[in-house]
Design a protein around this motif. Structure first.
Motif, mmCIF file in Angstrom:
data_model
loop_
_atom_site.group_PDB
_atom_site.id
_atom_site.type_symbol
_atom_site.label_atom_id
_atom_site.label_comp_id
_atom_site.label_asym_id
_atom_site.label_seq_id
_atom_site.Cartn_x
_atom_site.Cartn_y
_atom_site.Cartn_z
ATOM 1 N N TYR A 63 0.811 -1.216 0.000
ATOM 2 C CA TYR A 63 0.000 0.000 0.000
ATOM 3 C C TYR A 63 0.845 1.266 0.000
ATOM 4 N N ALA A 64 2.142 1.207 0.342
ATOM 5 C CA ALA A 64 2.978 2.412 0.305
ATOM 6 C C ALA A 64 4.458 2.034 0.375
ATOM 7 N N PRO A 65 5.333 2.801 -0.212
ATOM 8 C CA PRO A 65 5.081 3.792 -1.248
ATOM 9 C C PRO A 65 4.728 3.106 -2.565
ATOM 10 N N LEU A 66 3.931 3.756 -3.343
ATOM 11 C CA LEU A 66 3.401 3.158 -4.567
ATOM 12 C C LEU A 66 4.280 3.361 -5.798
ATOM 13 N N TRP A 67 5.035 4.446 -5.840
ATOM 14 C CA TRP A 67 5.780 4.778 -7.055
ATOM 15 C C TRP A 67 6.812 3.716 -7.420
ATOM 16 N N GLN A 68 7.345 3.003 -6.436
ATOM 17 C CA GLN A 68 8.370 2.007 -6.737
ATOM 18 C C GLN A 68 7.846 0.889 -7.634
ATOM 19 N N ALA A 69 6.589 0.547 -7.463
ATOM 20 C CA ALA A 69 6.011 -0.520 -8.282
ATOM 21 C C ALA A 69 6.071 -0.175 -9.771
ATOM 22 N N LEU A 70 6.189 1.099 -10.095
ATOM 23 C CA LEU A 70 6.269 1.522 -11.493
ATOM 24 C C LEU A 70 7.587 1.110 -12.145
ATOM 25 N N ILE A 71 8.612 0.855 -11.351
ATOM 26 C CA ILE A 71 9.924 0.537 -11.922
ATOM 27 C C ILE A 71 10.392 -0.883 -11.621
ATOM 28 N N TRP A 72 9.560 -1.677 -10.972
ATOM 29 C CA TRP A 72 9.957 -3.053 -10.674
ATOM 30 C C TRP A 72 10.040 -3.891 -11.933
ATOM 31 N N PRO A 73 11.095 -4.675 -12.036
ATOM 32 C CA PRO A 73 11.130 -5.610 -13.154
ATOM 33 C C PRO A 73 10.096 -6.710 -12.908
ATOM 34 N N GLU A 74 9.375 -7.067 -13.919
ATOM 35 C CA GLU A 74 8.378 -8.147 -13.849
ATOM 36 C C GLU A 74 7.316 -7.921 -12.769
ATOM 37 N N HIS A 75 7.042 -6.678 -12.438
ATOM 38 C CA HIS A 75 5.978 -6.284 -11.507
ATOM 39 C C HIS A 75 6.124 -6.884 -10.108
ATOM 40 N N GLN A 76 7.343 -7.200 -9.727
ATOM 41 C CA GLN A 76 7.631 -7.716 -8.390
ATOM 42 C C GLN A 76 8.875 -7.002 -7.865
ATOM 43 N N PRO A 77 8.934 -6.760 -6.551
ATOM 44 C CA PRO A 77 10.138 -6.116 -6.018
ATOM 45 C C PRO A 77 11.338 -7.049 -6.161
ATOM 46 N N PRO A 78 12.517 -6.484 -6.355
ATOM 47 C CA PRO A 78 13.708 -7.324 -6.441
ATOM 48 C C PRO A 78 13.915 -8.118 -5.146
ATOM 49 N N ALA A 79 14.500 -9.278 -5.276
ATOM 50 C CA ALA A 79 14.804 -10.107 -4.100
ATOM 51 C C ALA A 79 15.626 -9.282 -3.122
ATOM 52 N N GLY A 80 15.287 -9.400 -1.853
ATOM 53 C CA GLY A 80 15.996 -8.674 -0.807
ATOM 54 C C GLY A 80 15.366 -7.358 -0.408
ATOM 55 N N THR A 81 14.392 -6.870 -1.180
ATOM 56 C CA THR A 81 13.711 -5.629 -0.822
ATOM 57 C C THR A 81 13.076 -5.796 0.553
ATOM 58 N N LEU A 82 13.247 -4.791 1.417
ATOM 59 C CA LEU A 82 12.648 -4.864 2.745
ATOM 60 C C LEU A 82 11.141 -4.668 2.658
ATOM 61 N N LEU A 83 10.417 -5.606 3.247
ATOM 62 C CA LEU A 83 8.959 -5.538 3.312
ATOM 63 C C LEU A 83 8.578 -5.241 4.755
ATOM 64 N N ILE A 84 7.933 -4.135 4.976
ATOM 65 C CA ILE A 84 7.450 -3.785 6.314
ATOM 66 C C ILE A 84 6.043 -4.336 6.405
ATOM 67 N N CYS A 85 5.897 -5.392 7.177
ATOM 68 C CA CYS A 85 4.667 -6.190 7.178
ATOM 69 C C CYS A 85 3.773 -5.880 8.374
ATOM 70 N N MET A 86 2.530 -5.598 8.070
ATOM 71 C CA MET A 86 1.494 -5.448 9.078
ATOM 72 C C MET A 86 0.574 -6.662 8.963
ATOM 73 N N GLN A 87 -0.121 -6.970 10.026
ATOM 74 C CA GLN A 87 -1.152 -8.010 9.996
ATOM 75 C C GLN A 87 -2.492 -7.319 9.749
ATOM 76 N N GLU A 88 -3.437 -8.044 9.183
ATOM 77 C CA GLU A 88 -4.770 -7.485 8.876
ATOM 78 C C GLU A 88 -5.393 -6.787 10.084
ATOM 79 N N ALA A 89 -5.245 -7.356 11.266
ATOM 80 C CA ALA A 89 -5.877 -6.807 12.468
ATOM 81 C C ALA A 89 -5.172 -5.551 12.985
ATOM 82 N N GLU A 90 -3.972 -5.251 12.472
ATOM 83 C CA GLU A 90 -3.190 -4.125 12.993
ATOM 84 C C GLU A 90 -3.435 -2.809 12.257
ATOM 85 N N ILE A 91 -4.126 -2.861 11.130
ATOM 86 C CA ILE A 91 -4.325 -1.653 10.344
ATOM 87 C C ILE A 91 -5.684 -1.734 9.643
ATOM 88 N N THR A 92 -6.379 -0.616 9.593
ATOM 89 C CA THR A 92 -7.711 -0.602 8.975
ATOM 90 C C THR A 92 -7.613 -0.268 7.484
#
Length: 193
Positions: A63-92
């Motif tokens: 959900y953020a930041p969105l602009w990076q998805a515009l430059i990802w090869p094959e519409h996926q982040p490169p391996a090793g990209t840090l993913l800041i993960c929330m659980q469904e119950a932690e954010i509305t």
């Protein structure tokens, strides 16, 4: 509480549904820079910046930041990209939507004034170390030719902007208020050099 993961093939990254409108808006936003013209080395560094999303098993919904998805090869982040993960119950959904739009509007706030392109280039040349210029841009500096290719503008535009800036800098400063004008008139005359 958010946790950090690294992007890998087993984690599928998709756009969170609450971020779809913001992503569509940013995707269709007229760009000052033609992204395919930016050196691959710089795009690769930008693509691995951390992203936020909701993790559900092996699915990460961005959900953020969105602009990076515009430059990802094959519409996926490169391996090793840090993913800041929330659980469904932690954010509305509302918080996700707000974050997505803040991300999208951030791109608008970072836009460059087209009449200042030459100044942006000159300040970058003065500020960025040469080694980073070489690493990210593939040359010692960001040339007028390269910047013109990125922006689709004429190289002569940059020269014209520099001449106008020098011309403005050479003009004497005009007093701004009547009090300043009177102070200038009352000042002792000094011959100019």
């Amino acid at each position: 509480m958010a946790r950090i993961e690294r992007a890998r093939a087993s984690i599928r990254v998709e756009l969170h549904p609450a971020a779809k409108a913001a992503y569509t808006w940013i995707r269709d936003l007229p760009r000052w820079v033609n992204l395919p013209e930016v050196p691959a080395s710089l795009r690769a560094q930008l693509a691995v910046q951390p992203i936020e999303g909701v993790m559900n098993q092996a699915q990460f919904r961005l959900y953020a930041p969105l602009w990076q998805a515009l430059i990802w090869p094959e519409h996926q982040p490169p391996a090793g990209t840090l993913l800041i993960c929330m659980q469904e119950a932690e954010i509305t959904e509302t918080e996700i939507e707000r974050s997505a739009w803040v991300s999208a509007l951030g791109s608008l706030l970072q836009a460059v004034e087209p009449r200042s392109i030459s100044e942006v280039r000159d300040r970058l040349s003065e500020s960025m170390p040469i080694r980073l210029h070489k690493e990210l841009l593939g040359s010692r500096t960001l040339s007028d030719v390269t910047l013109s290719r990125w922006t689709g503008g004429a190289r002569s535009t940059l020269s014209t902007q520099r001449k106008q800036k020098r011309s403005r800098a050479a003009q004497p400063e005009v007093p701004k208020s009547p009090r300043d004008i009177l102070a200038e008139l009352n000042a002792e005359w000094q011959p100019s050099d």
